[in-house]
Design a protein around this motif. Structure first.
Motif, PDB file in Angstrom:
ATOM      1  N   PRO B 142     -40.481 -26.829 -42.488  1.00  0.00           N
ATOM      2  CA  PRO B 142     -40.064 -25.485 -42.918  1.00  0.00           C
ATOM      3  C   PRO B 142     -41.169 -24.433 -42.889  1.00  0.00           C
ATOM      4  CG  PRO B 142     -39.963 -27.095 -44.703  1.00  0.00           C
ATOM      5  CD  PRO B 142     -40.088 -27.851 -43.448  1.00  0.00           C
ATOM      6  N   HIS B 143     -42.406 -24.811 -43.232  1.00  0.00           N
ATOM      7  CA  HIS B 143     -43.407 -23.751 -43.380  1.00  0.00           C
ATOM      8  C   HIS B 143     -44.489 -23.785 -42.324  1.00  0.00           C
ATOM      9  CE1 HIS B 143     -41.428 -22.743 -47.000  1.00  0.00           C
ATOM     10  NE2 HIS B 143     -41.544 -23.976 -47.441  1.00  0.00           N
ATOM     11  N   ILE B 144     -44.238 -24.527 -41.254  1.00  0.00           N
ATOM     12  CA  ILE B 144     -45.297 -24.675 -40.252  1.00  0.00           C
ATOM     13  C   ILE B 144     -45.591 -23.343 -39.570  1.00  0.00           C
ATOM     14  CG2 ILE B 144     -43.666 -25.480 -38.502  1.00  0.00           C
ATOM     15  CD1 ILE B 144     -45.939 -27.215 -37.453  1.00  0.00           C
ATOM     16  N   TRP B 169     -38.351 -11.986 -32.044  1.00  0.00           N
ATOM     17  CA  TRP B 169     -39.056 -12.336 -33.283  1.00  0.00           C
ATOM     18  C   TRP B 169     -38.123 -12.403 -34.482  1.00  0.00           C
ATOM     19  CZ3 TRP B 169     -42.585 -14.597 -35.870  1.00  0.00           C
ATOM     20  CH2 TRP B 169     -42.926 -14.197 -37.141  1.00  0.00           C
ATOM     21  N   GLU B 170     -37.076 -11.605 -34.482  1.00  0.00           N
ATOM     22  CA  GLU B 170     -36.158 -11.565 -35.616  1.00  0.00           C
ATOM     23  C   GLU B 170     -35.614 -12.950 -35.948  1.00  0.00           C
ATOM     24  OE1 GLU B 170     -36.431  -9.306 -33.432  1.00  0.00           O
ATOM     25  OE2 GLU B 170     -35.912  -7.323 -34.170  1.00  0.00           O
ATOM     26  N   LYS B 171     -35.507 -13.796 -34.937  1.00  0.00           N
ATOM     27  CA  LYS B 171     -34.924 -15.120 -35.173  1.00  0.00           C
ATOM     28  C   LYS B 171     -35.959 -16.121 -35.664  1.00  0.00           C
ATOM     29  CE  LYS B 171     -31.314 -14.139 -32.189  1.00  0.00           C
ATOM     30  NZ  LYS B 171     -29.948 -14.472 -32.362  1.00  0.00           N
ATOM     31  N   PHE B 172     -37.208 -15.702 -35.793  1.00  0.00           N
ATOM     32  CA  PHE B 172     -38.243 -16.606 -36.273  1.00  0.00           C
ATOM     33  C   PHE B 172     -38.514 -16.417 -37.764  1.00  0.00           C
ATOM     34  CE2 PHE B 172     -40.335 -18.701 -32.678  1.00  0.00           C
ATOM     35  CZ  PHE B 172     -39.681 -18.100 -31.641  1.00  0.00           C
ATOM     36  N   ARG B 173     -38.109 -15.267 -38.292  1.00  0.00           N
ATOM     37  CA  ARG B 173     -38.446 -14.980 -39.687  1.00  0.00           C
ATOM     38  C   ARG B 173     -37.801 -15.998 -40.604  1.00  0.00           C
ATOM     39  NH1 ARG B 173     -37.507  -9.159 -38.898  1.00  0.00           N
ATOM     40  NH2 ARG B 173     -39.545  -8.311 -38.375  1.00  0.00           N
ATOM     41  N   CYS B 174     -38.561 -16.472 -41.574  1.00  0.00           N
ATOM     42  CA  CYS B 174     -37.968 -17.369 -42.554  1.00  0.00           C
ATOM     43  C   CYS B 174     -37.684 -16.566 -43.812  1.00  0.00           C
ATOM     44  CB  CYS B 174     -38.885 -18.540 -42.833  1.00  0.00           C
ATOM     45  SG  CYS B 174     -40.583 -18.064 -43.040  1.00  0.00           S
ATOM     46  N   ASN B 175     -37.020 -17.172 -44.775  1.00  0.00           N
ATOM     47  CA  ASN B 175     -36.420 -16.331 -45.824  1.00  0.00           C
ATOM     48  C   ASN B 175     -37.411 -15.637 -46.729  1.00  0.00           C
ATOM     49  OD1 ASN B 175     -36.987 -18.837 -46.705  1.00  0.00           O
ATOM     50  ND2 ASN B 175     -34.929 -19.345 -47.356  1.00  0.00           N
ATOM     51  N   THR B 176     -38.542 -16.277 -47.073  1.00  0.00           N
ATOM     52  CA  THR B 176     -39.454 -15.544 -47.952  1.00  0.00           C
ATOM     53  C   THR B 176     -40.483 -14.733 -47.175  1.00  0.00           C
ATOM     54  OG1 THR B 176     -40.766 -17.526 -48.154  1.00  0.00           O
ATOM     55  CG2 THR B 176     -39.299 -17.013 -49.976  1.00  0.00           C
ATOM     56  N   GLY B 177     -40.315 -14.670 -45.855  1.00  0.00           N
ATOM     57  CA  GLY B 177     -41.201 -13.824 -45.064  1.00  0.00           C
ATOM     58  C   GLY B 177     -42.516 -14.495 -44.742  1.00  0.00           C
ATOM     59  N   THR B 178     -43.247 -13.894 -43.865  1.00  0.00           N
ATOM     60  CA  THR B 178     -44.511 -14.460 -43.434  1.00  0.00           C
ATOM     61  C   THR B 178     -45.366 -13.338 -42.864  1.00  0.00           C
ATOM     62  OG1 THR B 178     -45.537 -15.962 -41.866  1.00  0.00           O
ATOM     63  CG2 THR B 178     -43.425 -15.058 -41.231  1.00  0.00           C
ATOM     64  N   TYR B 179     -46.559 -13.687 -42.418  1.00  0.00           N
ATOM     65  CA  TYR B 179     -47.413 -12.679 -41.788  1.00  0.00           C
ATOM     66  C   TYR B 179     -46.741 -12.221 -40.498  1.00  0.00           C
ATOM     67  CZ  TYR B 179     -51.428 -10.473 -39.656  1.00  0.00           C
ATOM     68  OH  TYR B 179     -52.257  -9.572 -39.072  1.00  0.00           O
ATOM     69  N   GLU B 180     -46.628 -10.907 -40.319  1.00  0.00           N
ATOM     70  CA  GLU B 180     -45.953 -10.397 -39.125  1.00  0.00           C
ATOM     71  C   GLU B 180     -46.955 -10.316 -37.983  1.00  0.00           C
ATOM     72  OE1 GLU B 180     -42.571  -8.769 -38.818  1.00  0.00           O
ATOM     73  OE2 GLU B 180     -42.261 -10.180 -40.441  1.00  0.00           O
ATOM     74  N   PRO B 181     -46.673 -11.005 -36.887  1.00  0.00           N
ATOM     75  CA  PRO B 181     -47.610 -10.951 -35.767  1.00  0.00           C
ATOM     76  C   PRO B 181     -47.493  -9.646 -34.987  1.00  0.00           C
ATOM     77  CG  PRO B 181     -45.757 -12.306 -35.199  1.00  0.00           C
ATOM     78  CD  PRO B 181     -45.537 -11.872 -36.611  1.00  0.00           C
ATOM     79  N   TYR B 182     -48.434  -9.436 -34.100  1.00  0.00           N
ATOM     80  CA  TYR B 182     -48.375  -8.275 -33.212  1.00  0.00           C
ATOM     81  C   TYR B 182     -47.447  -8.646 -32.060  1.00  0.00           C
ATOM     82  CZ  TYR B 182     -50.099  -4.169 -30.745  1.00  0.00           C
ATOM     83  OH  TYR B 182     -50.198  -2.954 -30.123  1.00  0.00           O
ATOM     84  N   ILE B 183     -46.410  -7.857 -31.870  1.00  0.00           N
ATOM     85  CA  ILE B 183     -45.367  -8.243 -30.925  1.00  0.00           C
ATOM     86  C   ILE B 183     -45.561  -7.551 -29.592  1.00  0.00           C
ATOM     87  CG2 ILE B 183     -42.885  -8.257 -30.538  1.00  0.00           C
ATOM     88  CD1 ILE B 183     -42.593  -8.330 -33.588  1.00  0.00           C
TER      89      ILE B 183
END
Lengths: 426, 446
Positions: B142-144, B169-183
């Protein structure tokens, strides 16, 4: 007399200095805002060290608001005191790394250099480790060295089995044992509901909530602060020249406009960092100052709709399938469709309304599967063996507006297809 | 500008990617400088994501770890692969497996990685971890993904993680969020750009213009269906022989573009239905081009391949399958009309035109019970068949062949329910082989 500095080297140095701020490890001199909160944290840690008080606190705030930055800043300030620096032991845990209590215990033992560790390795089973850790913490009193526990991604620790680690840590903080301070950092505002009753009752319920209260003026100030060079930069003449150029840049109407739009989407500092990444990395000896056009490019890159750009890369056959699906979803009120229905719709269009080539079913099926691969359509059920792939119920994940936008700039799209997309039902 | 030469060199080697190369080279910067913590690069397959990133990193001589996430079926394998590849020294071909550390979780990984980096003396430069086919990361732990995106913070090293994928990228976001990469988006190639790139691999013995006309012919047939560069290139290469045939025979000259077009067009159209769908393998296709000059023979071969739908089944199995098909695609209330012995006539004309949506051939097969299957079976088989064990065995063997499927598995002995998984194109030849007119019995085709 300032030493002669090569312009290429200068550009490099500027870039190195600014790039460092974009990385994840950078801690600014002073936190942006949050003066009171910083004071709270420093007081708490100081009380633990000076009076042997045990405390627990939760730092709650949205992603990218600067929780870690604030914490690091506060600790940096506390550690300036020499007495503190020698007497404090720190344990950093992250919910991402220590995914269960066993790993967490080993990590604690490792970071505290307990007796059951040799070099980098920790020995013993989970039960032994826990017992050992608790005993060594219990044997301590007010006189023993204070320990600071920092639990990053605190909400993930609450997902551990029985919350053993949290229970034991809070229990130690409650009872008169070795003085510890627990600082939990999380982005979930409902984190208290995740805790078990016994764990919750042992927690001090001290929460520090961080909100982004930046006004647009402050937001611009932060923007400036990030781009300005520090006083420690070798060439002071260049620094003043550079900082003047930043001031001038912020006066620019276009930049103001772009910043305002960024601000209205999200006043997150981290988004601002991403926004600055492109222009900063574009600095070179031929272009030593930041350009307005780079910022505009960067904003455009950040605000493009990714699904539209994926749609833009489809072939015309795939696009007409998407149009057919859009019509079907509108016609049947969001009901799922399968390949046969879509193919039927596609046939009706291409036989009646257009002069385009009609493709065989298997060719169309390949296009359909490509759409599934790029996840523009999604099967409703997980199982794939129960029914043939032609009959699997699917839903479309494209909004009609996105489709409309793409069709406007789609290269060499046949007029019939465009017309088909706009007329609702044939 | 320090990278001016290498940028120009790269831009020559990779046409139509000028902007992206410039952007990436800028972002990577110098080795000693901090790179962006995470980059997310997306675009369709065959837009040169992997090639571009790989050649830039090779050109700049950075320390890179290339990981294909499909190969790494679990997180453990992924961590160990990264550590193993970091430990590869330049002079050695194979890393010694002794110092390849065991690494079960992200915690160990974040401990071992700085140690390895320190030991090898890379601590001064940026290390790039490129994860190709990054969409597979979503299925691991889950958090890899959150962990990898925060690697710079967690390990305190100058690390940049690059994700390559064809999903947004929208399909990679997990529910509590994460660091947003440069797209970064790699746009698709336009038709002109595809022409430019494909004309790079023109054969030496013929002029470039001839090959260009050939490419535009190929595009005129395939571009409508397929914009994948890899696929188009493959199709162009396997059909080139056929295109050059009239030139070799002396039937046409290089300027007879019309004649060349006439020659190749039917051939390419056939390729769309066969090679493009991989119904004929490329090797078979090339072989066919060599030894069948007469189109007749080729058509014969194609016919035999397209007859792959043909199933060889025992006599009663065929009838069982037909009965199952009829039970699946006909509504139960029409059974009396079709199969009752008394009413031999089928009142087709009485039915008014049904709504399209209700057609079973659009919605898929429906469930039916064993009783109904047997009833239909007995009514369509002319002679008397004993309900022997073998007959029922054949039903279950049809299930194992995946021609039928059992649905509600709760009550297998009492009232088993089935669905028929055979398409109309498959059932038709089967029905023909036992002289049964299946269309007359199908409700949808009345």
């Amino acid at each position: 007399m300032a030493p002669f500095v090569d312009p290429i080297e200068m550009a490099d140095q500027v870039q190195t200095a600014l790039r460092e701020r974009l990385g994840q490890c950078w801690v600014p001199e002073a936190p942006i805002g949050f003066k009171e909160e910083k004071q709270q944290i420093t007081d708490l840690v100081k009380r633990t060290i000076n009076f042997g008080e045990s405390n627990s606190v939760l730092l709650i705030g949205a992603r990218g608001i600067g929780k870690t930055m604030l914490l690091k800043n506060a600790l940096k300030e506390v550690k300036k005191d020499k007495n503190v620096h020698q007497n404090l032991m720190e344990v950093y845990l992250s919910g991402l790394l220590q995914t269960n209590d066993k790993i967490a215990l080993k990590e604690i033992a490792r970071q505290l250099h307990l007796d059951n560790t040799v070099g980098d390795k920790v020995f013993g089973s989970f039960a032994e480790n826990l017992q050992f850790l608790l005993e060594s913490l219990k044997s301590g009193g007010q006189h023993s060295k204070p320990i600071l526990f920092i639990l990053d991604e605190f909400d993930l620790f609450a997902q551990h089995r029985n919350q053993t680690l949290l229970y034991n840590l809070f229990d130690i903080a409650q009872s008169a044992q070795a003085p510890i301070t627990i600082i939990g950092v999380t982005c979930r505002f409902d984190v208290m509901e995740l805790l078990e009753k016994r764990v919750k009752s042992r927690f001090s319920h001290r929460q520090i909530l961080l909100f982004n209260k930046l006004s647009f003026k402050e937001y611009t100030e932060v923007f400036k602060k990030y781009l300005k060079l520090p006083k420690t930069f070798p060439d002071s003449k260049f620094v003043s020249k550079w900082n003047d150029s930043i001031e001038k840049l912020c006066q620019d109407g276009t930049i103001q406009d772009v910043l305002k739009r960024q601000y209205s989407i999200d006043k997150d500092i981290r988004r601002l960092q991403t926004f600055m990444m492109g222009p900063i990395c574009n600095l070179s000896s031929t272009q030593p100052f930041l350009q307005v056009s780079d910022f505009i490019d960067s904003f455009k890159r950040m605000s493009t709709d990714s699904k539209s750009s994926i749609l833009h890369g489809l072939s015309i056959l795939e696009l007409s399938l998407v149009i057919a699906m859009k019509h079907l979803t509108e016609l049947y009120d969001g009901e799922p469709f399968n390949f046969e229905i879509v193919y039927n719709e596609y046939l009706r269009f291409s036989q009646q309304k257009s002069s385009l080539q009609i493709f065989e079913k298997s060719v169309v099926l390949k296009a359909f599967e490509h759409l599934q691969n790029v996840e523009l359509i999604k099967p409703l059920d997980g199982s794939c063996t129960r029914v043939q792939k032609e009959y699997r119920p699917m839903t479309l994940l494209v909004h009609p507006m996105q489709l409309k936008e793409v069709l406007q700039k789609f290269p060499s799209c046949p007029i019939e297809v465009k017309h088909w997309a706009t007329t609702s039902v044939i | 500008m320090p990278f001016l030469d290498s940028v120009a060199k790269l831009q020559n080697a990779l046409p139509c990617r000028t902007k992206q190369i410039q952007l990436l080279v800028n972002l990577f910067g110098k080795k000693s400088q901090i790179s962006p913590p995470a980059l997310f690069i997306y675009g369709h397959t065959g837009t040169g994501k992997t090639l571009t990133v790989r050649s830039i990193l090779d050109e700049l001589q950075c320390k890179v770890v290339w990981i294909n996430c499909i190969e790494c079926y679990s997180a453990k394998v992924l961590y160990e692969q990264i550590l193993l590849k970091i430990n590869v020294k330049e002079e050695e071909d194979h890393p010694s497996f002794d110092d390849y550390s065991k690494c079960d979780n992200l915690n160990d990984f974040c401990r071992l990685l700085p140690a390895a980096v320190q030991e090898l003396g890379y601590s001064e430069e940026t290390i790039y971890i490129v994860l190709d086919k990054a969409e597979k990361l979503r299925q691991m732990e889950p958090h890899i993904l959150s962990g990898l995106l925060k690697l710079q913070e967690l390990t305190n090293l100058n690390i940049s993680v690059i994700l390559l994928t064809d999903i947004v990228w929208e399909k990679f976001r997990c529910n509590t969020g994460t660091y947003e990469p440069y797209i970064i988006h790699f746009p698709d190639y336009s038709r002109e750009e595809i022409l430019e790139i494909m004309s790079l691999d023109h054969p030496k013995e013929y002029p470039k213009e001839l090959y260009d006309t050939y490419i535009s012919l190929v595009l005129s047939v395939f571009y409508y269906v397929c914009r994948d560069l890899k696929e188009l290139r493959h199709l162009a290469s396997i059909n080139l022989e056929k295109f050059l045939e009239p030139l070799k025979n002396g039937e046409a000259t290089m300027n007879d573009s019309r004649k060349l077009w006439k020659n190749i067009e039917p051939h390419l159209k056939k390729a769309l239905q066969t090679v493009y769908l991989r119904e004929v393998s490329s090797a078979q296709w090339e072989k066919m081009q060599q030894d069948t000059n007469s189109g007749q023979q080729m058509a014969l071969q194609l016919h035999s391949i397209q007859g792959r739908n043909h199933l060889e089944l025992p006599f009663y199995s065929k009838y069982l399958l037909i009965a199952a098909y009829l039970a699946s695609y006909n509504p139960a209330k029409t059974d009396r009309r079709f199969f009752c012995k008394k009413s031999n006539k089928i009142y087709g004309s009485l039915r008014k035109k049904k709504h399209e949506r209700t057609s079973n051939h659009l919605l898929g097969p429906k469930l039916f019970t064993l009783d109904r299957l047997m009833a239909i079976f007995y009514s369509i088989v002319e002679d008397r068949v004993a309900p022997s064990a073998i007959l029922f065995l054949q039903i279950s063997s049809l299930v194992t062949l995946k021609l039928l499927t059992t649905v509600a598995s709760d009550d297998q002995l009492e009232t088993p329910k089935y669905k028929c998984l055979v398409s109309l194109d498959t059932i038709k030849p089967i029905a023909r082989s036992v002289n049964f007119d299946i269309i007359r019995y199908l409700y949808d085709f009345l």
